[in-house]
Scaffold this motif. Structure first.
Motif, PDB file in Angstrom:
ATOM      1  N   UNK A 191       0.810  -1.068  -0.074  1.00 13.07           N
ATOM      2  CA  UNK A 191      -0.014  -0.393   0.192  1.00 13.07           C
ATOM      3  C   UNK A 191       0.932   1.270   0.125  1.00 13.07           C
ATOM      4  N   UNK A 192       1.347   1.328   1.363  1.00  7.91           N
ATOM      5  CA  UNK A 192       2.988   2.798   0.935  1.00  7.91           C
ATOM      6  C   UNK A 192       3.112   2.371  -0.581  1.00  7.91           C
ATOM      7  N   UNK A 193       3.599   1.838  -1.085  1.00  9.78           N
ATOM      8  CA  UNK A 193       4.618   1.696  -3.114  1.00  9.78           C
ATOM      9  C   UNK A 193       3.045   1.631  -3.827  1.00  9.78           C
ATOM     10  N   UNK A 194       1.680   2.030  -3.389  1.00 12.90           N
ATOM     11  CA  UNK A 194       0.698   2.628  -4.448  1.00 12.90           C
ATOM     12  C   UNK A 194       0.404   1.071  -5.124  1.00 12.90           C
ATOM     13  N   UNK A 195       0.552   0.219  -4.775  1.00 11.51           N
ATOM     14  CA  UNK A 195       0.166  -1.386  -5.211  1.00 11.51           C
ATOM     15  C   UNK A 195      -0.997  -1.250  -5.624  1.00 11.51           C
ATOM     16  N   UNK A 196      -2.022  -2.030  -6.447  1.00 14.13           N
ATOM     17  CA  UNK A 196      -3.516  -1.731  -7.352  1.00 14.13           C
ATOM     18  C   UNK A 196      -4.202  -2.785  -6.192  1.00 14.13           C
ATOM     19  N   UNK A 197      -5.020  -2.418  -6.290  1.00 19.64           N
ATOM     20  CA  UNK A 197      -6.108  -3.718  -5.433  1.00 19.64           C
ATOM     21  C   UNK A 197      -5.608  -4.897  -6.140  1.00 19.64           C
ATOM     22  N   UNK A 198      -5.875  -5.162  -7.380  1.00 20.61           N
ATOM     23  CA  UNK A 198      -6.081  -6.965  -7.688  1.00 20.61           C
ATOM     24  C   UNK A 198      -4.463  -7.088  -7.163  1.00 20.61           C
ATOM     25  N   UNK A 199      -3.387  -6.127  -7.695  1.00 18.68           N
ATOM     26  CA  UNK A 199      -1.985  -6.517  -7.161  1.00 18.68           C
ATOM     27  C   UNK A 199      -2.384  -7.444  -5.740  1.00 18.68           C
ATOM     28  N   UNK A 200      -3.261  -6.325  -5.526  1.00 15.14           N
ATOM     29  CA  UNK A 200      -3.079  -6.947  -2.966  1.00 15.14           C
ATOM     30  C   UNK A 200      -3.798  -7.488  -2.968  1.00 15.14           C
ATOM     31  N   UNK A 201      -5.416  -7.992  -4.005  1.00  7.26           N
ATOM     32  CA  UNK A 201      -5.564  -9.514  -3.895  1.00  7.26           C
ATOM     33  C   UNK A 201      -5.187 -10.838  -4.008  1.00  7.26           C
ATOM     34  N   UNK A 202      -4.392 -10.167  -5.184  1.00 10.01           N
ATOM     35  CA  UNK A 202      -3.269 -12.186  -6.211  1.00 10.01           C
ATOM     36  C   UNK A 202      -2.533 -12.279  -4.745  1.00 10.01           C
ATOM     37  N   UNK A 203      -1.786 -11.336  -4.188  1.00 13.22           N
ATOM     38  CA  UNK A 203      -0.836 -11.620  -2.932  1.00 13.22           C
ATOM     39  C   UNK A 203      -1.853 -11.595  -1.458  1.00 13.22           C
ATOM     40  N   UNK A 204      -2.761 -11.741  -1.873  1.00 11.89           N
ATOM     41  CA  UNK A 204      -3.547 -11.980  -0.387  1.00 11.89           C
ATOM     42  C   UNK A 204      -3.921 -13.810  -0.650  1.00 11.89           C
ATOM     43  N   UNK A 205      -4.763 -13.685  -1.977  1.00 10.65           N
ATOM     44  CA  UNK A 205      -5.032 -14.602  -1.698  1.00 10.65           C
ATOM     45  C   UNK A 205      -3.926 -16.088  -1.875  1.00 10.65           C
ATOM     46  N   UNK A 206      -2.479 -15.753  -2.590  1.00 13.90           N
ATOM     47  CA  UNK A 206      -1.833 -16.893  -2.304  1.00 13.90           C
ATOM     48  C   UNK A 206      -1.079 -16.828  -0.678  1.00 13.90           C
ATOM     49  N   UNK A 207      -1.368 -16.158   0.031  1.00 13.31           N
ATOM     50  CA  UNK A 207      -1.048 -16.474   1.619  1.00 13.31           C
ATOM     51  C   UNK A 207      -2.260 -16.881   2.017  1.00 13.31           C
ATOM     52  N   UNK A 223      -9.128 -13.441   0.758  1.00 13.82           N
ATOM     53  CA  UNK A 223      -8.542 -12.129   0.137  1.00 13.82           C
ATOM     54  C   UNK A 223      -9.544 -11.129  -0.359  1.00 13.82           C
ATOM     55  N   UNK A 224     -11.077 -12.316  -0.680  1.00 14.57           N
ATOM     56  CA  UNK A 224     -12.215 -11.267  -1.586  1.00 14.57           C
ATOM     57  C   UNK A 224     -13.060 -10.253   0.313  1.00 14.57           C
ATOM     58  N   UNK A 225     -12.596 -11.061   1.299  1.00 14.73           N
ATOM     59  CA  UNK A 225     -13.406 -10.697   2.079  1.00 14.73           C
ATOM     60  C   UNK A 225     -12.446  -9.246   2.720  1.00 14.73           C
ATOM     61  N   UNK A 226     -10.892  -9.521   2.202  1.00 12.25           N
ATOM     62  CA  UNK A 226     -10.361  -8.098   2.602  1.00 12.25           C
ATOM     63  C   UNK A 226     -10.083  -7.263   1.886  1.00 12.25           C
ATOM     64  N   UNK A 227     -10.303  -7.470   0.352  1.00 10.42           N
ATOM     65  CA  UNK A 227     -10.801  -6.355  -0.371  1.00 10.42           C
ATOM     66  C   UNK A 227     -11.974  -5.767  -0.483  1.00 10.42           C
ATOM     67  N   UNK A 228     -12.936  -6.883  -0.011  1.00 12.87           N
ATOM     68  CA  UNK A 228     -14.573  -5.557   0.675  1.00 12.87           C
ATOM     69  C   UNK A 228     -14.046  -4.975   1.448  1.00 12.87           C
TER      70      UNK A 228
END
Length: 368
Positions: free
Chosen positions: A274-290, A296-301
């Motif tokens: 988030x500090x480097x301005x990641x897109x929602x899609x990038x955040x979703x992909x990282x969270x889905x992996x972990x 990941x969907x709930x965190x995106x919400x």
């Protein structure tokens, strides 16, 4: 509602403070135990500490539950429960084998803790009688007498624990002041506790009562040790954490620790991205992996809800400051501000406004 209060254990308390001090978030997700028809249904224990239990026990002597002054008060042990236990599910289990011998489990310790949590509401002798009645009502011999004996040993052990705490002083306060935990002192304290346990329990009971707790303690201490190593880079620390977890035996404890590690990694990487301005899609992909797609969907919400709140809060602050700068009568201005709050926020959100505003101001100071 389950009541899972538990006596305080010095090592757990120390580690918790250090984890907070180092901003490492370690959450316990301990598994529940499925028990057979010979056991009492248990609920999940959460390692919540209860200083008052040890304090109360340390004030007196061990009262043997085999004397029946109070035994006549109870048949099942559940009569006239104290207020704190009313309406709760009994936390713990009693398991026996095919020969009616007691099978000692961590759930038996939880059962003892459940009743001991009422110390202060009930006299110690009453609790002893309640526990013995409960055990004997639900358990055949010889398992019942075996469980009563272990209960007496457990209380004696809890009464002896404060002496170890006194020996080492307030390691929690020392860690808070210095920012680092004295791991040598923690190791020695853990050894003293281990020696104390050997005075009261046999090896199998120690493993059943404290084995999982010790595994989590050792993990937490190692994570602190790695975090405090100033010779390692962040990447090396992360590699060391993963290496430690990979070498753990394959069991439920390792599975839960891996979940904890993923959550800690999730929080760290989320902040960095988030500090480097990641897109929602990038955040979703990282969270889905972990943590998987559903989480990941709930965190995106949640991100969307937070962004929406931030937008409304910015609008609120702008209009509020405008009202205050116009020189309007203070009472009239407050009426308009209250109306603005009602328009923009729910009742629950309005309770967050003062705290959120203070947090925003603090962040502005820290990041000018």
């Amino acid at each position: 509602m389950s009541n899972n209060r538990r006596p305080a254990y010095a090592t757990i308390a120390i580690i918790a403070v250090v984890i907070i001090a180092t901003a490492a978030v370690i959450l316990w997700f301990k598994p529940s135990n499925d028990v057979n028809s010979a056991s009492i249904k248990s609920s999940v224990s959460d390692n919540e500490t209860n200083e008052s239990v040890i304090t109360e026990l340390a004030a007196g002597q061990v009262v043997k539950a085999t004397t029946p002054p109070s035994q006549s008060q109870f048949v099942t042990g559940l009569e006239n429960l104290p207020r704190s236990l009313k309406g709760t599910h009994i936390d713990g289990e009693i398991i026996i084998d095919e020969n009616k011998q007691l099978v000692v489990t961590e759930g038996l310790r939880r059962l003892f803790d459940y009743f001991l949590s009422a110390l202060g509401e009930e006299e110690e002798a009453t609790i002893f009688a309640r526990v013995e009645s409960y055990i004997r009502h639900h358990t055949p011999e010889p398992a019942a007498s075996q469980a009563v004996t272990i209960f007496n040993q457990y209380v004696a052990y809890l009464k002896a624990l404060p002496e170890i705490e006194k020996r080492y002083g307030n390691l929690q306060l020392q860690a808070t002041k210095s920012g680092e935990l004295d791991l040598n002192a923690v190791a020695q304290q853990k050894q003293d506790i281990a020696n104390l346990r050997q005075q009261y329990f046999d090896k199998s009971t120690i493993t059943a009562f404290f084995g999982a707790e010790d595994d989590y303690d050792n993990y937490s201490i190692e994570m602190v040790r790695i975090d405090q190593n100033k010779q390692m880079s962040d990447a090396q620390k992360q590699a060391a954490r993963q290496d430690y977890i990979s070498r753990l035996p394959e069991n439920a404890t390792k599975s839960n620790i891996m979940q904890q590690a993923n959550i800690s990694e999730l929080m760290t990487r989320t902040e960095q991205m988030k500090a480097r301005g990641a897109t929602p899609e990038e955040l979703y992909n990282m969270r889905r992996e972990l943590v998987g797609a559903p989480a990941a969907e709930r965190l995106a919400q949640i991100d969307q809800e937070d962004a929406n709140f931030d937008q409304r809060f910015t609008q609120y602050e702008t209009q509020k400051n405008r009202l205050l700068s116009q020189g309007v009568d203070a009472a009239q201005a407050q009426i308009q501000i209250d109306q603005l709050e009602q328009q923009l926020f729910s009742d629950t959100e309005r309770k967050r406004l003062d705290g959120y505003a203070a947090l925003q101001r603090q962040q502005a100071v820290n990041n000018p």
